[in-house]
Design a protein around this motif. Structure first.
Motif, PDB file in Angstrom:
ATOM      1  N   ARG C   7       0.825  -1.204   0.000  1.00 19.22           N
ATOM      2  CA  ARG C   7       0.000   0.000   0.000  1.00 19.22           C
ATOM      3  C   ARG C   7       0.861   1.257   0.000  1.00 19.22           C
ATOM      4  NH1 ARG C   7      -4.577  -1.745   4.518  1.00 19.22           N
ATOM      5  NH2 ARG C   7      -5.321  -3.560   3.362  1.00 19.22           N
ATOM      6  N   TYR C   8       0.301   2.332  -0.535  1.00 15.16           N
ATOM      7  CA  TYR C   8       0.914   3.649  -0.389  1.00 15.16           C
ATOM      8  C   TYR C   8       0.126   4.402   0.689  1.00 15.16           C
ATOM      9  CZ  TYR C   8       2.876   2.396  -4.920  1.00 15.16           C
ATOM     10  OH  TYR C   8       3.509   1.747  -5.949  1.00 15.16           O
ATOM     11  N   VAL C   9       0.850   5.067   1.551  1.00 14.40           N
ATOM     12  CA  VAL C   9       0.194   5.773   2.655  1.00 14.40           C
ATOM     13  C   VAL C   9       0.422   7.276   2.510  1.00 14.40           C
ATOM     14  CG1 VAL C   9       0.093   6.065   5.153  1.00 14.40           C
ATOM     15  CG2 VAL C   9       0.519   3.798   4.175  1.00 14.40           C
ATOM     16  N   ILE C  10      -0.663   8.005   2.424  1.00 15.57           N
ATOM     17  CA  ILE C  10      -0.590   9.469   2.359  1.00 15.57           C
ATOM     18  C   ILE C  10      -0.996  10.040   3.704  1.00 15.57           C
ATOM     19  CG2 ILE C  10      -1.513  11.550   1.264  1.00 15.57           C
ATOM     20  CD1 ILE C  10      -2.254   9.750  -1.157  1.00 15.57           C
ATOM     21  N   ALA C  65       7.068   7.024  -6.441  1.00 10.85           N
ATOM     22  CA  ALA C  65       7.759   8.276  -6.776  1.00 10.85           C
ATOM     23  C   ALA C  65       6.851   9.146  -7.642  1.00 10.85           C
ATOM     24  CB  ALA C  65       9.071   7.971  -7.498  1.00 10.85           C
ATOM     25  N   GLU C  66       6.188   8.495  -8.573  1.00  9.76           N
ATOM     26  CA  GLU C  66       5.275   9.227  -9.457  1.00  9.76           C
ATOM     27  C   GLU C  66       4.058   9.731  -8.670  1.00  9.76           C
ATOM     28  OE1 GLU C  66       5.802  10.018 -12.514  1.00  9.76           O
ATOM     29  OE2 GLU C  66       3.813  10.797 -13.063  1.00  9.76           O
ATOM     30  N   THR C  88       4.319   7.443   1.688  1.00 10.55           N
ATOM     31  CA  THR C  88       5.265   6.357   1.947  1.00 10.55           C
ATOM     32  C   THR C  88       4.744   5.059   1.337  1.00 10.55           C
ATOM     33  OG1 THR C  88       4.228   5.841   4.058  1.00 10.55           O
ATOM     34  CG2 THR C  88       6.075   7.390   4.100  1.00 10.55           C
ATOM     35  N   ASP C  89       5.636   4.095   1.280  1.00 13.00           N
ATOM     36  CA  ASP C  89       5.362   2.827   0.599  1.00 13.00           C
ATOM     37  C   ASP C  89       5.562   1.707   1.625  1.00 13.00           C
ATOM     38  OD1 ASP C  89       5.370   0.568  -0.966  1.00 13.00           O
ATOM     39  OD2 ASP C  89       6.787   1.349  -2.450  1.00 13.00           O
ATOM     40  N   LEU C 278       5.578   3.663  13.020  1.00 11.90           N
ATOM     41  CA  LEU C 278       6.146   3.035  11.824  1.00 11.90           C
ATOM     42  C   LEU C 278       5.093   2.846  10.730  1.00 11.90           C
ATOM     43  CD1 LEU C 278       8.502   0.370  13.441  1.00 11.90           C
ATOM     44  CD2 LEU C 278       9.161   2.531  12.337  1.00 11.90           C
ATOM     45  N   GLU C 279       3.839   2.814  11.122  1.00 21.11           N
ATOM     46  CA  GLU C 279       2.771   2.714  10.123  1.00 21.11           C
ATOM     47  C   GLU C 279       2.276   4.100   9.700  1.00 21.11           C
ATOM     48  OE1 GLU C 279       0.910  -1.654  11.447  1.00 21.11           O
ATOM     49  OE2 GLU C 279      -0.293   0.166  11.730  1.00 21.11           O
TER      50      GLU C 279
END
Lengths: 292, 292, 292, 292
Positions: C7-10, C65-66, C88-89, C278-279
């Motif tokens: 997942r990507y976390v915004i 990154a994109e 983050t990834d 960390l999450e």
């Protein structure tokens, strides 16, 4: 305390897919809707999406009826069933009817919360199958109805439930609170008040279903006793759980001690569950609840 | 931390009547016994009296064997059965055998407590029906035995239990800890280790007896999950409860989340239960416990 | 347990206004982004908006990154400062460095969680101002560095901190965990590790700031002792609080008993705080935290 | 519920030595005294011994006055000061005076407990520096006195305290309960009601001493709020703590939310503290308490 500002509350559920949040929030943004509180949840097992949103009423150019009408289209596009979303208005005062027997601790607690405006609702009536709690109810300026439930008289009992239903339904209440009401509701009342009837059970369900849970707890030698606020369904003590809590007991606690300690938990668990219900924070998901 | 002073611990139960406290305390006073900690309890339902007393070893003019011999007379006079009292010596180090399967959280926790001297006992051996936890056990300098339990092979299983029993009994341990050991003990082992075998069950018993309690809890939609430390008896998950605790969960918690949160409770509940057991703080009373 | 999906976390904060949720969710929906978890909060006092969103990595047509590059525009439009949002990834493994002294309970606990994969991170190194915990650390296959901190030798101490910093920074860790590290970090280290250094304080802050909090608690006669996980700042024990919990004590508890009971709380409070950090669940808001 | 049986309660403290338990229990046994509940504690730091014993009244051949007279000799022999022991009779109904201001949640709660006989005491009077709570008090059949406390008028205030004292002392109450009474008692009243005046402070002391603790808690960003029941002494919020508890809050809780959640804790903490005090379960030990 200042008056809380008027808000419209949207609760909504549908099968999960991309774009739901965007759909709802874009609709609101388009009309200037200021979201003050928002919560989202996806149940991974069933792939079901839930949301609850509070919008400042004064941020929209139209009233709640118009919001409801316009949101119908959004909901349809997102694939939600008509029964799986609601729009409510915090300016509509919540009406509550409370059912009691002889034990007064939950009633005293609720009346105290209402009197001190912590729970800012209208208690339309208190109905008891015994008259013990008539005095304190009326001292709070609230009507009390005594509906006796005859023992070993099925017809008399049926008539009593019919009278109870009439008295309750006259107020079309947002919540019917079984505050240690010691009668099991018949199936038709469970259906009529489905999703609105809240019971407080004096154990940490599913432990100690049925009668005299503190006695059961004492016999089993548990180290904590609890209470459970749940929606009433036709299956006794099996309805969706809204809130639970526990308190520590030990070998020095007799059954009356457990009863006494448990009451403190019953009171707060019922009060929390009722508040969440009246604020439209409880969404049903099968026999489980999402609490926003 | 200073070494704790040496103490003799008397635990005692008998039918209640006047004069028991006087009888025991006068006996101790007569010999100069300095009571450092004392607890009394009378169970009103069964009229049974319980006490636990800690006496400074250096305050008595004789050793524990002599204390035991002399106390026999006091106990007889007070009407206590020979099996309903004990005198132990804190100078005798407690020996513990731990049984495990694959899940290591309780083992890691216990080994950490032992290594940091918080739990000042000898772990004589760790025995697993899987070998996963051999490494960490041996890193702590403790022997690990792998006893495989074959599936669908009743004779092989019986042989495995026989080997398990031999390995455990070789140490004559004060406690046999089932630290998420996933095999149901046969009746003869329950009997052999009666009052010494402690299990940690991953639910708030009597809710969710048996397998996969977190799955059961998730399905029922409970708002708290718990753990129970209890003595092992022939009735699965029905033994006397030593300790319980709970932790809050909500609709955002998946089953793996519940498992993870529950582990924190399992660890502390087992550690507390084991400590109390080893300090002779747990007195059995039918299927209930008195914890002094 | 199955591998958690990537997942990507915004995480994002900006002054509140209408249309933020719509802006972010429309951007994601446009690119097929499947939001798996989302949380929103508006601080009414400061009118600041916060959100955290988890998006399935495989639902987007581009990499992290994109996503970061494209989200820059969205953030700018919504009026967010460059430092007030992050993407983050979850595929990037979290690196942690742990600082210890002599007391091992928090270290044992963290290592157990890592070994059992409950906390799925890389412990890059453990650094102690004493060597007591070298053995257990290395038994887990983790490098241990001993950096002695001389007493009454300011220059020696400064050199030790310089060495500590070098050892830590070599790993560019996501978290520097002070697991009962008994040295006060100098201002420059607080600055260098700002928002990444987590301390566990053995009291329910703001009670009992500073040294020997259990002694202070005992003297004051409190009925609960607690623990606090907080970010380290230049003001000792005054940093933003991430998590707290308490445990009941009573008059029978000596100071060593309080220490022992408190440790159980320290361990879980630190473990929870570290997991949330960390999450990317902890958003700073002045000296307070929003925990999503 | 059946009437609880009549009991005599002995509370006793003296420097620890061997033979105290034997001395007291032999004295009781000699006269046929049936001990129904007994608790002992030795404070290791100060070497002070405490005990509380409940004896069935009908097991003794004499009344409470005679028991007191005879026990005087036992106490003297054991080296207890005349002020460090008491003998009370549960047949003497406890009298309570409650002091309030405007906030009613604690008063509502106490009156509910009294009305439902959970707290079986006589509320002799409720006294308020505002009249807001006169109605509910009188609805319960209890006298309410309004004693206004003028602002910025030291003499008027002194007169008000004098009137308060007269109204309270007229009942010679076992407990003076400051149920969110917002006036700081002058030194002479603290002395007059020493060991009898119980306050509920709306924070987890010693955090947030003084005014507006929930505001302080919100600013500090704590994750739990609490309440403390303590004896009133001349040092504001520094008296011996009887009971404390906490409830979890998070970033979504505004100050009014914290106030509301905290009230549930204030109510139970005060009710528990008051019960223990009235049952002679609280023994003072310097600024700490032993709760039997």
């Amino acid at each position: 305390m200042p008056l809380p500002e008027r808000r419209y509350v949207i609760t909504f559920g549908c099968p999960d897919r991309t774009g739901i949040v965007a759909g709802i929030s874009s609709f609101l943004a388009e009309h200037g809707g200021w979201i003050v509180e928002a919560a989202y949840h996806t149940d991974q097992d069933t792939n079901w999406f839930f949301t609850r949103q509070e919008v400042r009423a004064d941020s929209l150019r139209f009233d709640v009826a118009e919001l409801r009408a316009r949101f119908t289209g959004v909901a349809r596009e997102l694939g939600a069933h008509p029964g799986s979303w609601r729009v409510t208005d915090t300016a509509e005062r919540r009406r509550v009817v409370i059912l009691v027997s002889k034990e007064g601790h939950c009633l005293y607690d609720l009346l105290g919360r209402v009197a001190s405006r912590e729970l800012d609702v209208d208690v339309a009536a208190v109905i008891g199958n015994h008259a013990d709690l008539a005095g304190i109810t009326r001292a709070h300026g609230i009507p009390f109805h005594h509906v006796p439930f005859p023992v070993s008289d099925p017809e008399g009992k049926q008539a009593a439930f019919a009278q109870l239903r009439q008295l309750v339904d006259a107020h079309d209440p947002h919540a019917v609170v079984l505050a240690r009401f010691m009668q099991v509701l018949p199936v038709e009342l469970c259906a009529a008040w489905s999703g609105r009837a809240l019971n407080i059970h004096h154990s940490f369900l599913p432990s100690f279903i049925g009668a005299r849970p503190y006695h059961q707890a004492h016999n089993r030698g548990v180290k904590l006793v609890g209470a459970t606020c749940h929606y009433v369904t036709a299956e006794l003590d099996e309805g969706p759980i809204v809130e639970q809590d526990v308190i520590r007991v030990d070998h020095t606690d007799s059954i009356p001690d457990m009863v006494r300690k448990g009451r403190d938990i019953e009171k707060v668990v019922l009060a929390r569950g009722l508040r969440w219900h009246l604020e439209d924070r409880v969404l049903l998901h099968g026999n489980r609840t999402v609490i926003f």
